[in-house]
Write a protein that holds these residues in place. Structure first.
Motif, mmCIF file in Angstrom:
data_model
loop_
_atom_site.group_PDB
_atom_site.id
_atom_site.type_symbol
_atom_site.label_atom_id
_atom_site.label_comp_id
_atom_site.label_asym_id
_atom_site.label_seq_id
_atom_site.Cartn_x
_atom_site.Cartn_y
_atom_site.Cartn_z
ATOM 1 N N MET A 1 38.655 -52.720 -23.222
ATOM 2 C CA MET A 1 38.144 -53.026 -21.885
ATOM 3 C C MET A 1 36.619 -53.158 -21.927
ATOM 4 N N ARG A 2 36.110 -54.145 -21.211
ATOM 5 C CA ARG A 2 34.667 -54.349 -21.139
ATOM 6 C C ARG A 2 34.115 -53.585 -19.935
ATOM 7 N N ILE A 3 33.205 -52.643 -20.206
ATOM 8 C CA ILE A 3 32.717 -51.741 -19.170
ATOM 9 C C ILE A 3 31.217 -51.907 -18.969
ATOM 10 N N LEU A 4 30.816 -52.018 -17.721
ATOM 11 C CA LEU A 4 29.402 -52.024 -17.357
ATOM 12 C C LEU A 4 29.014 -50.597 -16.978
ATOM 13 N N PHE A 5 27.938 -50.089 -17.548
ATOM 14 C CA PHE A 5 27.477 -48.726 -17.265
ATOM 15 C C PHE A 5 26.049 -48.807 -16.729
ATOM 16 N N LEU A 6 25.867 -48.451 -15.451
ATOM 17 C CA LEU A 6 24.555 -48.478 -14.805
ATOM 18 C C LEU A 6 23.928 -47.094 -14.792
ATOM 19 N N ALA A 7 22.672 -47.017 -15.185
ATOM 20 C CA ALA A 7 21.915 -45.766 -15.131
ATOM 21 C C ALA A 7 20.435 -46.107 -15.174
ATOM 22 N N THR A 18 22.005 -38.808 -21.530
ATOM 23 C CA THR A 18 23.359 -38.582 -21.016
ATOM 24 C C THR A 18 24.171 -39.866 -21.016
ATOM 25 N N ALA A 19 23.563 -40.945 -20.542
ATOM 26 C CA ALA A 19 24.268 -42.229 -20.485
ATOM 27 C C ALA A 19 24.658 -42.701 -21.881
ATOM 28 N N ALA A 20 23.768 -42.578 -22.841
ATOM 29 C CA ALA A 20 24.057 -43.018 -24.206
ATOM 30 C C ALA A 20 25.196 -42.193 -24.817
ATOM 31 N N ARG A 21 25.201 -40.902 -24.523
ATOM 32 C CA ARG A 21 26.258 -40.034 -25.062
ATOM 33 C C ARG A 21 27.629 -40.412 -24.483
ATOM 34 N N ILE A 22 27.687 -40.652 -23.164
ATOM 35 C CA ILE A 22 28.950 -41.022 -22.531
ATOM 36 C C ILE A 22 29.410 -42.401 -23.014
ATOM 37 N N ARG A 23 28.467 -43.309 -23.185
ATOM 38 C CA ARG A 23 28.821 -44.629 -23.739
ATOM 39 C C ARG A 23 29.498 -44.470 -25.090
ATOM 40 N N ASP A 24 28.941 -43.605 -25.931
ATOM 41 C CA ASP A 24 29.525 -43.390 -27.258
ATOM 42 C C ASP A 24 30.942 -42.833 -27.150
ATOM 43 N N HIS A 25 31.178 -41.956 -26.162
ATOM 44 C CA HIS A 25 32.524 -41.415 -25.959
ATOM 45 C C HIS A 25 33.522 -42.533 -25.688
ATOM 46 N N GLU A 27 33.168 -45.869 -26.309
ATOM 47 C CA GLU A 27 33.292 -46.836 -27.396
ATOM 48 C C GLU A 27 34.077 -46.275 -28.578
ATOM 49 N N ALA A 28 34.167 -44.946 -28.647
ATOM 50 C CA ALA A 28 34.901 -44.313 -29.749
ATOM 51 C C ALA A 28 36.399 -44.622 -29.705
ATOM 52 N N VAL A 29 36.901 -45.020 -28.517
ATOM 53 C CA VAL A 29 38.324 -45.366 -28.415
ATOM 54 C C VAL A 29 38.521 -46.873 -28.236
ATOM 55 N N GLY A 30 37.509 -47.659 -28.610
ATOM 56 C CA GLY A 30 37.684 -49.097 -28.675
ATOM 57 C C GLY A 30 37.182 -49.912 -27.500
ATOM 58 N N HIS A 31 36.650 -49.256 -26.453
ATOM 59 C CA HIS A 31 36.108 -50.009 -25.323
ATOM 60 C C HIS A 31 34.724 -50.561 -25.677
ATOM 61 N N THR A 32 34.327 -51.616 -24.998
ATOM 62 C CA THR A 32 32.959 -52.118 -25.099
ATOM 63 C C THR A 32 32.206 -51.647 -23.864
ATOM 64 N N CYS A 33 31.150 -50.880 -24.061
ATOM 65 C CA CYS A 33 30.406 -50.299 -22.939
ATOM 66 C C CYS A 33 28.959 -50.775 -22.999
ATOM 67 N N THR A 300 37.423 -35.800 -21.673
ATOM 68 C CA THR A 300 37.449 -35.957 -20.215
ATOM 69 C C THR A 300 37.138 -37.385 -19.805
ATOM 70 N N TYR A 301 36.062 -37.948 -20.339
ATOM 71 C CA TYR A 301 35.678 -39.304 -19.944
ATOM 72 C C TYR A 301 36.668 -40.350 -20.455
ATOM 73 N N GLN A 302 37.222 -40.119 -21.619
ATOM 74 C CA GLN A 302 38.219 -41.056 -22.126
ATOM 75 C C GLN A 302 39.465 -41.038 -21.241
ATOM 76 N N ASN A 303 39.841 -39.861 -20.744
ATOM 77 C CA ASN A 303 41.000 -39.761 -19.856
ATOM 78 C C ASN A 303 40.704 -40.349 -18.475
ATOM 79 N N LEU A 304 39.509 -40.090 -17.941
ATOM 80 C CA LEU A 304 39.162 -40.616 -16.618
ATOM 81 C C LEU A 304 39.127 -42.138 -16.616
ATOM 82 N N LEU A 305 38.785 -42.703 -17.744
ATOM 83 C CA LEU A 305 38.681 -44.156 -17.817
ATOM 84 C C LEU A 305 40.016 -44.848 -17.526
ATOM 85 N N ARG A 306 41.100 -44.122 -17.733
ATOM 86 C CA ARG A 306 42.413 -44.688 -17.451
ATOM 87 C C ARG A 306 42.582 -45.016 -15.961
#
Length: 309
Positions: A1-7, A18-25, A27-33, A300-306
């Motif tokens: 999934m292609r995700i836009l992250f605003l911060a 914080t934003a960079a850390r969550i982005r890495d979370h 992208e670790a499961v294959g999303h593009t953030c 947590t963030y990987q699960n919320l993304l669902r």
């Protein structure tokens, strides 16, 4: 999934880290953030053009007002991560408060760093009940083992009354007026060294070599600097405000103060009581390990993304 992250992404600030850390979370499961600075957009219309051009399928925003307001009315699902500014400052302004409530109505989920932050949000926006999740910031530290500490010390001025005590102020210049005032006062203060922004690894090296870390902020959501100091086994002295008191238990994981005189009192106490210092360091490290797991934050963030799929 292609995700836009605003911060708000000013380099070497807590928001950017914080934003960079969550982005890495994510992208670790294959999303593009794709991280974008919220301050680069003047309107939702401008952001809409980017969403269409980049074919984003979902979005996240750090800060309900600064980032979240730009996602209103967009045709993609989104989630929100509260910042301290949302609850502590922006709710004081009627228009911002109303906008943030509308953003919460559209958001699929919202994340608060602490229970107290969630409670304050629900008192203001009760319609968000069932939508706000609690996830403490996950902490990991990486001190630069090659940092030249001796070179840094050569430029420090020693305090006139107690030559072994000095203060180092580190951070980016965000507010020009406030920065000018700080620089002016530092010039008149013996034993105070002002440094600019620096890579996170170098900052961790400095923290690791200091006796204590001071947080004197009058408004915080959750201070990563405090948690990183605990992880690096360095005592913390923090102003007694809700955001700090949520993670610093007085005389256990750190020391709290309410005014300058109390800060001096607690600082001298820490310097003169090795047993207290040892207890604070030990319990602070244990607290970060048990309550601020980097892995739990990732899960947590990987699960919320669902909820955005």
């Amino acid at each position: 999934m292609r995700i836009l992250f605003l911060a708000v992404l000013r380099a070497h600030t807590g928001n950017a880290v914080t934003a960079a850390r969550i982005r890495d979370h994510l992208e670790a499961v294959g999303h593009t953030c794709n991280l974008k600075d919220a301050l680069d957009f003047e309107s939702s219309t401008e952001l809409s053009s980017l969403i269409c051009a980049e074919k984003f399928e979902a979005a996240l925003a750090l800060h309900l007002y600064r980032g979240g307001r730009l996602l209103q009315g967009q045709r993609i699902p989104f989630g929100i991560i509260f910042g301290g500014t949302d609850i502590n400052e922006d709710t004081k302004h009627g228009e911002k408060k109303q906008t943030m409530g509308a953003v919460l109505e559209e958001a699929r989920f919202a994340v608060a760093f602490t229970e107290s932050m969630k409670e304050m949000a629900l008192n203001i926006w009760p319609h968000a009940k069932g939508k706000i999740y609690i996830q403490n910031q996950g902490i990991s530290t990486m001190p630069n083992i090659t940092f030249n500490w001796n070179t840094f010390l050569q430029s420090a001025e020693w305090h006139q009354e107690e030559p072994n005590v000095y203060m180092v102020i580190v951070g980016p210049e965000v507010d020009p007026v406030f920065t000018s005032e700080v620089k002016s006062r530092v010039k008149r203060a013996a034993g105070v060294q002002l440094m600019g922004e620096m890579p996170r690894e170098d900052l961790h090296a400095i923290v690791k070599n200091c006796f204590a870390v001071v947080n004197s902020s009058i408004s915080e959501g959750m201070s990563a600097a405090i948690l990183e100091a605990m992880d690096l086994e360095v005592p913390v002295l923090a102003r007694n405000i809700p955001g700090n008191a949520a993670i610093v238990k007085h005389e256990e994981t750190g020391l709290l103060f309410s005014h300058p005189q109390e800060f001096i009192q607690q600082a001298k106490r820490l310097v003169n009581d090795p047993a207290l210092e040892k207890e604070i360091v030990t319990k602070g490290k244990e607290y970060v390990r048990s309550c601020h797991s980097w892995k739990l934050e990732r899960d947590t963030y990987q699960n919320l993304l669902r909820k955005l799929q």
